[in-house]
Write a protein that holds these residues in place. Structure first.
Motif: not given
Lengths: 291, 316, 295
Positions: A17, A21, A23-25, A27-28, A31, C94-95, C97-99, C102, C190, C192-193, C196
């Motif tokens: 997890e 997390y 990884l996504l951070l 990538l952002t 950018v 990816g970003s 999903i983050y934005i 998360l 969670t 995260w689960e 995704y």
């Protein structure tokens, strides 16, 4: 045993997890770093060149000295020309879609066309503008031809934002106006459009931002390599900021670096000015609606 | 109440448009008068005896417009001609690139008045012009040599036309085959709209049109202007390209062709093998006053001097 | 008299209505006009140049050999586009999903306008930065002779498509009903689960549409590639070599062509192909976006 297994499983899960997390951070962050890096670098390199002289003077010595005033002015002319053409058409088109059109096949086709118009590559607009306005209609390479080409390009932006604004006008306003004996047209011009004005301004400002930055549609329809004077008429060519940057970067030797970066920065500033103004008006408008 | 607000907003909006219009024309007006002042001082500063006739002729083309497009070889010198012409005679001379083919196409399509070209007009183009009802007149305005330049890391000094042809058709792809270091050759050529590119093709790649099936190898990078080639040759390694004489600078490594360096002298006495004329094409009958005046200016002493200063060879 | 006035009024409102209708269908008219114009001008090319030779020809040499082979241009466009999408897809989704899922609210408020800033940078500025900044980096990084390569184009184009991909993906993520998430979390999953296993799959068709629209943007981009990919019409499978795209070919050659000539017509044929490609892309992505709206 079993408990330990679950523990491991859980830890693995947490690690995984965390990994995703980050990884996504990551990538952002890439950018963000890319955008910020570019913009900041541009500002650092370009701000040195920007002065009142740079903005207000004609180019001199084969464009290696002096300023970029004719290019700024040409872009202003193009913006005005583009707006004069696209604003009335765009607004009326949105009025039709929101006030007159019924939910039928034609409306669906219209919407699909709008989406598609915004997807057509800008070079295709340029090709069309050259073949149709410049050559077939004999407008020549001119403000008129360039403005028409750019107007086509930004029409979808204006239509969609105007329609959004019209949608936000409560139906009760219309009923009230109609009930008072106003015709539909009166209702639209006196009640609906004034209410939607901030949204319409937003659309036009965003559209302008797009038009001001485009190069491919104007190279062959209006942009001049060098035209330092006031244009005679709408059939004259003018210089334009984006094309001027292209010229400085690829068509001339030994142009001072900071002039090139300065031009790029001015172009970015012009475009973002419109974008920021557009978004600001929209945000205020939306907030007011919510109240 | 509502309509008051509405009209207010519209009034504001139109006011803003009007103001921006006024501001821009005002600003331009200012810069115009500035220009006029410098024009006068330039005229009076030149020479006392010539002042009278110049003053008389001065600014006689105010408000008229001349559109020129074409060869990027002639771009910088045309810009210099145009600004000097405007200073002396007024009027507006608009200069555009687009390549020689572009300029002639514009002439035929009716979107310019004069076409700059770094090659002679082709039969097919002449025909197209005739079909469009144009009778085209040719003026040789300058002579030019095409200089072959390489990146600074290339150690070669001299190339023959045949070697150049083989390089540009990718028959020779490594500098070591020419006695240089072991590195792939990066071929840089101009796009098909370029007169320089076309002249180089016929004269060098096709070896004076004897090998008519030769074209630039598809491995060649195609750039949009002389300037772009200069910039890329400077910034990269193992590259070879060609430019008009006017774009040569000391920081560039220039190759001898058949043992001769391109200079104003070697082009003039025709010892440099890749040289050609530079032309301006004009419609014979439809040529306007300002167009004729511009051509006269270019072919006159002042115009030719500017040409020399820009690195080309005068026709007289 | 009064009757006349009423009749006049009726005529007026009828005319107004017709006029508005005309404006309403303007987008169809313009799109139709462009399409018709592209077809009309490319007819000469398609009728006089063998179609099969166009599709399979490996040489683009319009003026010297009069060969109009589409393969090198298509290969160039595909190479640059594929590279750009490979870069942009993970970064964009990816970003997004983050934005969308998360990021803390404060961070989100900063990131969203930043993405919008990205969208407005003019393509000629991107190309300019590509020449000045990226080309030397790529040249030195891969030890090349020249920095104008397909990869240089891919990176800058990826950048240009990111705002489209991010904002539409994020819309898709936001449109996942929150009750899905609540249910998932209530069942003990969670955050995260939930993200995704629930959010991403539900938003996947929107993300697909986002990538497609980004693709449309990349395929049609002109100035950037004209400035930084070197424009050599070669057929290569390496990202470290110069290539020539369809858009750059039109931009580089359309100024020189004489109206009515074969070359002029061939560029309109290229324009027509571009138009159809982007039309198809928009058609498909529109389908996917509509599906989200309906569900």
């Amino acid at each position: 045993m079993l408990k330990a297994g679950i523990e491991i499983n859980k830890r693995e899960k947490i690690i995984r997890e965390k990994f995703f997390y980050f990884l996504l951070l990551f990538l952002t962050v890439v950018v963000v770093a890319f955008v910020l890096g570019m913009v900041i670098y541009l500002i650092i390199k370009g701000s040195g060149a920007i002065s009142w002289e740079f903005l207000s003077q004609k180019p001199r010595s084969g464009m290696r000295e002096g300023g970029i005033f004719p290019a700024i002015l040409g872009t202003i002319y193009l913006i005005i020309g583009t707006l004069v053409v696209s604003l009335p058409i765009g607004i009326l088109s949105a009025v039709y879609l929101n006030e007159y059109a019924s939910r039928n096949k034609l409306t669906r086709i219209i919407r699909f066309s709008i989406i598609n118009m915004s997807g057509v590559p800008s070079i295709v607009y340029g090709l069309f503008g050259l073949g149709f306005f410049v050559i077939l209609l004999k407008f020549g390479k001119s403000i008129l031809a360039g403005s028409l080409t750019l107007a086509f390009l930004i029409l979808p932006v204006i239509i969609t934002t105007t329609e959004e604004a019209l949608k936000a006008v409560p139906g009760t306003y219309r009923y009230a106006s109609l009930a008072l004996g106003a015709t539909k047209w009166q209702t639209i011009t006196k009640v609906v459009l004034p209410q939607a004005l901030p949204g319409i301004i937003t659309g036009s400002v965003l559209g302008i931002g797009r038009a001001a930055g485009e190069t491919a549609p104007i190279i062959f329809t209006v942009a001049a390599f060098s035209q330092p004077n006031l244009p005679n008429s709408i059939f004259s060519q003018v210089m334009a900021l984006p094309y001027h940057l292209y010229v400085l970067a690829t068509q001339l030797t030994n142009t001072p670096e900071d002039m090139q970066w300065g031009t790029a920065l001015v172009l970015l500033m012009v475009v973002s000015l419109f974008a920021i103004a557009g978004t600001a008006i929209r945000t205020r408008f939306r907030l007011r609606r919510k109240e | 109440m509502k309509s008051v607000r509405k009209s207010k907003i519209w009034a504001l909006l139109s006011l803003a448009t009007v103001i921006s219009f006024l501001c821009s024309s005002l600003l331009l007006g200012c810069s115009n008068t500035e220009g006029a002042i410098t024009e006068k001082s330039a005229v009076s500063g030149e020479s006392q005896t010539e002042e009278e006739p110049l003053e008389e002729a001065g600014l006689s083309y105010e408000g008229k417009e001349l559109v020129i497009s074409g060869s990027t070889t002639l771009l910088q010198v045309s810009e210099a001609w145009a600004s000097s012409f405007m200073e002396k005679f007024g009027g507006t001379v608009i200069v555009n690139g687009g390549g020689s083919g572009g300029g002639i196409a514009d002439l035929i399509n009716g979107t310019n008045e004069l076409a700059n070209a770094s090659r002679q007009i082709k039969d097919a183009e002449m025909e197209a012009a005739k079909n469009a009802g144009l009778d085209i007149q040719e003026y040789t305005v300058l002579y030019d040599g095409i200089a072959v330049i390489v990146s600074s890391n290339v150690s070669i000094e001299n190339l023959t036309i045949e070697q150049l042809s083989k390089i540009y058709t990718a028959e020779i792809t490594n500098w070591k085959d020419l006695g240089g270091e072991d590195a792939g050759i990066v071929i840089i050529a101009r796009d098909s709209s370029s007169g320089t590119g076309e002249y180089f093709l016929e004269k060098v790649v096709q070896m004076d049109k004897t090998l008519k099936d030769n074209d630039y190898s598809e491995m060649a990078l195609r750039l949009q202007s002389n300037a772009d080639i200069v910039n890329q040759i400077k910034e990269n390694d193992n590259a070879i390209g060609y430019i008009g004489l006017g774009y040569l600078e000391e920081s560039l490594k220039t190759i001898k062709v058949e043992g001769v360096l391109p200079t104003v002298e070697s082009v003039k006495d025709e010892s440099y093998p890749i040289s050609r004329g530079l032309y301006v094409y004009a419609p014979h009958k439809e040529l306007t006053d300002i167009g004729q005046a511009y051509i006269d200016f270019v072919l006159g002493n002042d115009g030719q001097e500017i040409g020399l200063k820009e690195g080309f060879v005068p026709v007289k | 008299m009064a009757q006349l006035r009423i009749r006049l009024k009726k005529v007026k409102s009828f005319l107004i209505e017709k006029f508005i209708f005309l404006n309403g269908i303007i987008s169809i008219l313009i799109l139709g006009l462009i399409l018709a114009f592209l077809i009309a001008n490319s007819i000469r090319f398609f009728s006089s140049y063998p179609f099969f030779e166009f599709l399979t020809g490996q040489k683009w040499s319009p003026t010297v050999l009069e060969k109009f082979g589409f393969v090198p241009l298509l290969a160039g466009s595909l190479l640059v586009t594929f590279g750009a999408i490979v870069i942009a897809m993970p970064l964009g989704i990816g970003s997004a999903i983050y934005i969308g899922e998360l990021a803390p609210k404060a961070v989100r408020e900063i990131l969203k306008p930043l993405i919008e800033v990205m969208a407005i940078i003019p393509s000629v500025v991107i190309g300019f930065i590509g020449i000045k900044l990226l080309a030397p980096i790529i040249k030195n990084l891969f030890n090349l002779s020249i920095g104008l390569t397909a990869l240089t184009g891919s990176v800058m184009l990826a950048f240009m498509s990111l705002p489209t991909i991010i904002s539409i993906s994020e819309d898709a993520i936001n449109s996942v009903p929150s009750r899905y998430k609540h249910a998932s979390i209530a069942l003990g999953a969670t955050k995260w689960e939930t993200t995704y296993k629930i959010v991403v799959p539900s938003a996947s068709s929107g993300m697909f549409a986002a990538v497609l629209l980004g693709l449309g943007r990349i395929v049609g981009e002109t100035m950037t590639v004209l400035m930084i990919t070197g424009n050599s019409p070669r057929i290569v499978l390496s990202w470290l070599q110069p290539v020539r795209t369809i858009t750059a070919t039109i931009a580089a050659e359309m100024g020189e062509t004489v109206q009515g000539g074969l070359h002029y017509s061939s560029l309109f044929a290229l324009g027509l192909i571009l138009f159809l490609i982007t039309f198809l892309i928009n058609f498909i992505s529109d389908r996917f976006i509509n599906r989200i709206r309906k569900s």
